[in-house]
Each structure stands twice: as C-alpha cells, then as structure tokens.
Design an enzyme around this catalytic site. Structure first.
Site, PDB file in Angstrom:
ATOM      1  N   ASP A 255     -11.633  31.985 -11.551  1.00  0.00           N
ATOM      2  CA  ASP A 255     -11.776  31.476 -10.185  1.00  0.00           C
ATOM      3  C   ASP A 255     -12.984  30.549 -10.124  1.00  0.00           C
ATOM      4  O   ASP A 255     -14.114  30.986 -10.311  1.00  0.00           O
ATOM      5  CB  ASP A 255     -11.943  32.635  -9.197  1.00  0.00           C
TER       6      ASP A 255
ATOM      7  N   ARG B 255     -13.775  28.608  -7.430  1.00  0.00           N
ATOM      8  CA  ARG B 255     -14.086  28.226  -6.053  1.00  0.00           C
ATOM      9  C   ARG B 255     -15.544  28.462  -5.684  1.00  0.00           C
ATOM     10  O   ARG B 255     -16.185  29.356  -6.216  1.00  0.00           O
ATOM     11  CB  ARG B 255     -13.171  28.982  -5.086  1.00  0.00           C
TER      12      ARG B 255
END
Length: 192
Positions: free
Chosen positions: A126, A128
């Site tokens: 991930d 983000r």
C-alpha cells in the site's frame, strides 16, 4: 504543505444533493494532485466520513474485480442519509497509479494476488499517503469522525489527525472479487 482550495459548489447526484470543494496539493517532488471533497450541507459535529482512494476501473467502469465501486455507492448513500463527507483522493491503485495498476491486473490474471502483484512491480502492498486528509479536516474544523472503512491502516492514519470511531462497510462479494476480499482480510488485515 502547499495547497489551494477551490470555491464551494453545488453537486446534485443520484444519491442526493451535496456541496463540493476541490483541494489542489503540491507535493515536494513537484507532482500536483487534485482531490475532491463531497459533503452534506449541514454535517454534524461528528460527521460520517469516507476517505476513498480513486479507482477508475471500479468507480467509473464498474469493475467487479474489486469492491471500490460498491463501497463508493454505499458511502454516498449513507453519508447523504446521516450527514458527513466523502474525501476522494487521487491515488489510484493503492497509490501506484493507473498504468501500474493495469500491469498489476495482468499479473493477477496470471495467478498472483493483489499484494503479490504490487510487490512484483517493486511497490509495497500500500503506497497511499494521507497528509492531505489532515489539511482537509483542519479546513472544515473537524476534530472527531465516524470513519467508514474496513481498513486498519486507514484508521491508524486518520487517528493522526482526528479522533475516530470506525463504521464498517458491508459489501456482498461476487465471483470475481471473493479472492481479492480474502487477500484484503488475510494479508492487509481488513476487518471483513
């Protein structure tokens, strides 16, 4: 963080009538990201909030490989009924971008799961970032939220900026995303 905030505008949708503002984020690497906040006119002191990362394939084209489109629709309906906001972050494919996401899809077509595919392309599971969300909360004077999510990583990130209580999102799996949802639970710790 350098950012610009647009004027406020009306946004009538199939879910109800909302207000909206855009936030232009200037990243240190020179990249510019534009995010959208969609909110009810009079949200409560503890608004219902969904922080939703862009998913062109799911949100726009209705891909059944993920649960993004249904989560977005569920969130918009619930936020309209209960008052709150949806923060739409422009970080496609868990932050790897559309081009890389399609390459990850190709690897998934050959048998990898979503985490393995991202890692095979040289990314973490991930990528983000959520700093802009803290600025959005400051702009709206928000100190506490009811967060619509199943993602403990997102909860931990939101708690850097506001006090939050999790509200779950329940989406029915389909034949194309049931393994994807299982990977979210097993490898990403999602509360499904």
């Amino acid at each position: 963080m350098k950012l610009e905030i647009s004027k406020q505008a009306n946004l009538p949708t199939r879910f109800g009538n909302f207000k909206t503002k855009a936030f232009r984020e200037y990243k240190q690497n020179g990249e510019i990201k534009e995010h959208l906040v969609v909110f009810t006119e009079n949200f409560t002191d503890i608004p219902l909030v969904r922080v939703h990362s862009e998913c062109l394939t799911g949100d726009v084209f209705g891909s059944r490989k993920c649960d993004c489109g249904p989560e977005l629709a569920f969130s918009m309906e619930k936020i309209y009924k209960e008052s709150g906001m949806l923060i739409y972050l422009r970080q496609e494919g868990r932050g790897i971008g559309l081009f890389n996401k399609i390459n990850a899809y190709n690897l998934q077509d050959d048998g990898m799961d979503t985490v393995e595919a991202n890692e095979a392309l040289g990314f973490s599971k991930d990528e983000r970032e959520y700093d802009i969300v803290g600025e959005i909360f400051k702009h709206f004077g928000i100190k506490k939220i009811k967060l619509l999510t199943n993602n403990p990583y997102k909860i931990a990130n939101m708690e850097k900026y506001v006090e939050c209580v999790r509200n779950s999102i329940v989406i029915e799996p389909n034949e194309y995303n049931k393994d994807y949802l299982n990977i979210k639970k097993v490898k990403l710790g999602h509360l499904l």
